[in-house]
Each structure stands twice: as structure tokens, then as C-alpha cells.
Motif scaffolding. Sequence first.
Motif, short mmCIF file in Angstrom:
data_model
loop_
_atom_site.label_atom_id
_atom_site.label_comp_id
_atom_site.label_asym_id
_atom_site.label_seq_id
_atom_site.Cartn_x
_atom_site.Cartn_y
_atom_site.Cartn_z
N SER A 175 5.06 -0.47 11.80
CA SER A 175 6.15 -0.96 12.63
C SER A 175 7.41 -1.17 11.80
CB SER A 175 5.74 -2.26 13.32
OG SER A 175 4.65 -2.05 14.21
N TRP A 217 5.62 -9.47 12.97
CA TRP A 217 5.25 -8.67 14.13
C TRP A 217 4.23 -9.45 14.95
CZ3 TRP A 217 7.97 -4.63 15.61
CH2 TRP A 217 8.79 -4.01 14.67
N VAL A 227 6.77 -3.56 24.62
CA VAL A 227 6.64 -3.92 23.21
C VAL A 227 7.39 -2.87 22.38
CG1 VAL A 227 4.46 -5.12 23.60
CG2 VAL A 227 4.44 -2.68 23.03
N ASP A 228 7.17 -2.87 21.06
CA ASP A 228 7.78 -1.86 20.21
C ASP A 228 6.81 -0.72 19.92
OD1 ASP A 228 10.50 -2.94 19.54
OD2 ASP A 228 9.28 -4.64 18.92
N ASP A 277 7.02 2.52 22.27
CA ASP A 277 6.90 2.12 23.67
C ASP A 277 8.20 2.24 24.44
OD1 ASP A 277 5.20 0.84 25.81
OD2 ASP A 277 6.77 -0.69 25.66
N THR A 313 -0.79 -3.81 20.30
CA THR A 313 0.64 -3.71 20.51
C THR A 313 1.38 -4.59 19.52
OG1 THR A 313 0.75 -5.51 22.15
CG2 THR A 313 0.30 -3.28 22.97
N ARG A 320 5.26 -6.27 18.57
CA ARG A 320 6.56 -6.62 19.17
C ARG A 320 7.33 -7.51 18.20
NH1 ARG A 320 8.64 -10.33 23.37
NH2 ARG A 320 9.99 -9.16 24.80
N GLN A 321 8.62 -7.25 18.05
CA GLN A 321 9.43 -8.06 17.14
C GLN A 321 9.85 -9.40 17.74
OE1 GLN A 321 12.58 -6.08 14.72
NE2 GLN A 321 12.11 -4.28 15.99
N GLN A 373 5.25 -11.64 24.62
CA GLN A 373 5.69 -11.68 26.01
C GLN A 373 5.02 -12.87 26.72
OE1 GLN A 373 6.72 -7.61 27.94
NE2 GLN A 373 4.74 -7.35 26.99
#
Length: 255
Positions: free
Chosen positions: A130, A143, A171-172, A215, A240, A242-243, A247
Motif C-alpha cells: 500500500s 494502514w 478503501v485503497d 479500489d 482491505t 485504508r489510509q 469505515q
Amino acid sequence: MTHVTFSPPYTRPDQTASLLRSQGYAVLSPADVAAWIGATPQELQVLANDWMDLPPDEHLKDGGRYRRRRHSCFVVEDDGLLQVPHRAHWQPVEYNALHGGMLRMFAPMRDATVAQSAWRKLLVQMGHLSDQVFRPEGQAVPWFIEAHQFRIDTTHGIGRPTPEGAHRDGVDLVAVFLVAREGVKGGETRVFEASGPQGQRFTLTEPWSVMLLDDARMIHETTPIQPETAGGYRDTLVVTCRQQGFQGAEFDNLL
């Protein structure tokens, strides 16, 4: 009738980050996955034992009984890994029209699985990838990682790996690892550009092969599976990254 499948477009691990930046997805073979995370195939296969007794998914809005799962959350920064207190999974309706807006509390991953060295290596490598894709000129950042263990079975008929249909996850980075596939047909993976005409279709059949996605750029789905033998199933691990935090973090104290 013959069931046609398309082979995965495997690439080398050293091309993964550049392919994610250029085309939005990459697919690795099992041997390359093991080499990429620095584990042996045997160490990865030990993780697979945990899929044998996943509890039922009690939140399926289509009324199905075909999905079992566990879910846990982690934070990775550089080489550090922290499992956070167990929390619900949440997605907005913009990303999941079927189950969005719901706080879904699933059983956590087993402590014995999380303690495996291969598990730590896998998540840390996801964080490194990532960083390479989304922060190639910056420092490593935390992350926020969600891990989902899925079993889609055909005991009661057709199983739906993605009942929400073609989607993004909000997400990223998304990774879909095939853990096992026994006695089923179908389950074709389909990826499409979110804002373009290009797409790809293939079937993951080898345990510990993986599809990786940017994503924001790619929409994905997996077609339903049907039994070829009684009790056929398809096991996956979805991870997954995500920075911007988890969520639904604002709802963490509600359950």
C-alpha cells in the motif's frame, strides 16, 4: 455442457506495485504469494485450517444460508502490526447497496490464527505494498486493515460470493486470496475499470493465489458457484487497506 474458465493473468511480485499503478489490478500465483510475503507454502496452508468451522453469516439480507465468515481489524505501520479491539464491519450504501449502512458484528478471527508468523508477514506486506502504490515518494503511514474470512458453500444450492453485485469497497487496496475450492463450478472473478471500458475475467483455482486491486479505480465481483459434488465450497480471505481510518469508526461505541 462444458464449463469454460479463463486462466488468471499472473504477474511477478516485483511488477505488482507498478501494475496496480498502471492498470489498477495484479494477480499473483501461490508460489509467488509465498515468496512475496516471506513465508513457505506450508505456513500459508496452516492458516487455511481456520476455514473449516467458520460461523454462519447472520446478516445476509437476501435470506441465504450460503455464507460463513469471521472478521478482525488491524493497524499496520512500517513493520509494526497491532490488532485493534473487536469492532463491527460497516460500509456506506454507496459502496454496498445490499448491506450498506448496517453495523454487522461478526465472530472474530481465532487467536491461534492471528498468532501465526505467516499471518503477521501477510498483513505487514500488504501495508508495504500500500505504501509503494499510494505513497511512493512519502513516508510509511498507518494502514487500517480489515480481514474477512469467507466460506461460500453450496449445501443449500447456489452460493453467492458477492451478493451485492459488482462493487467497490470504499478503501485503497483490496486483496482477494483464494484459500480453497472444492467441488464447485462457477466463481469467475470479474474486474472492470470504474471509469473506462477495460475489463478482465478469470477464475482463481489455486489455493493462495491472489487478486490485488486499486479500489478507487476498479469494480469487482465474483459470479455465483454451483455444486459439482455434495457440500462443495469456495474459501477466500479478503484483506482491505485504508489510509483514512476504519469505515464506520464513528459507530464503534454503539455495539
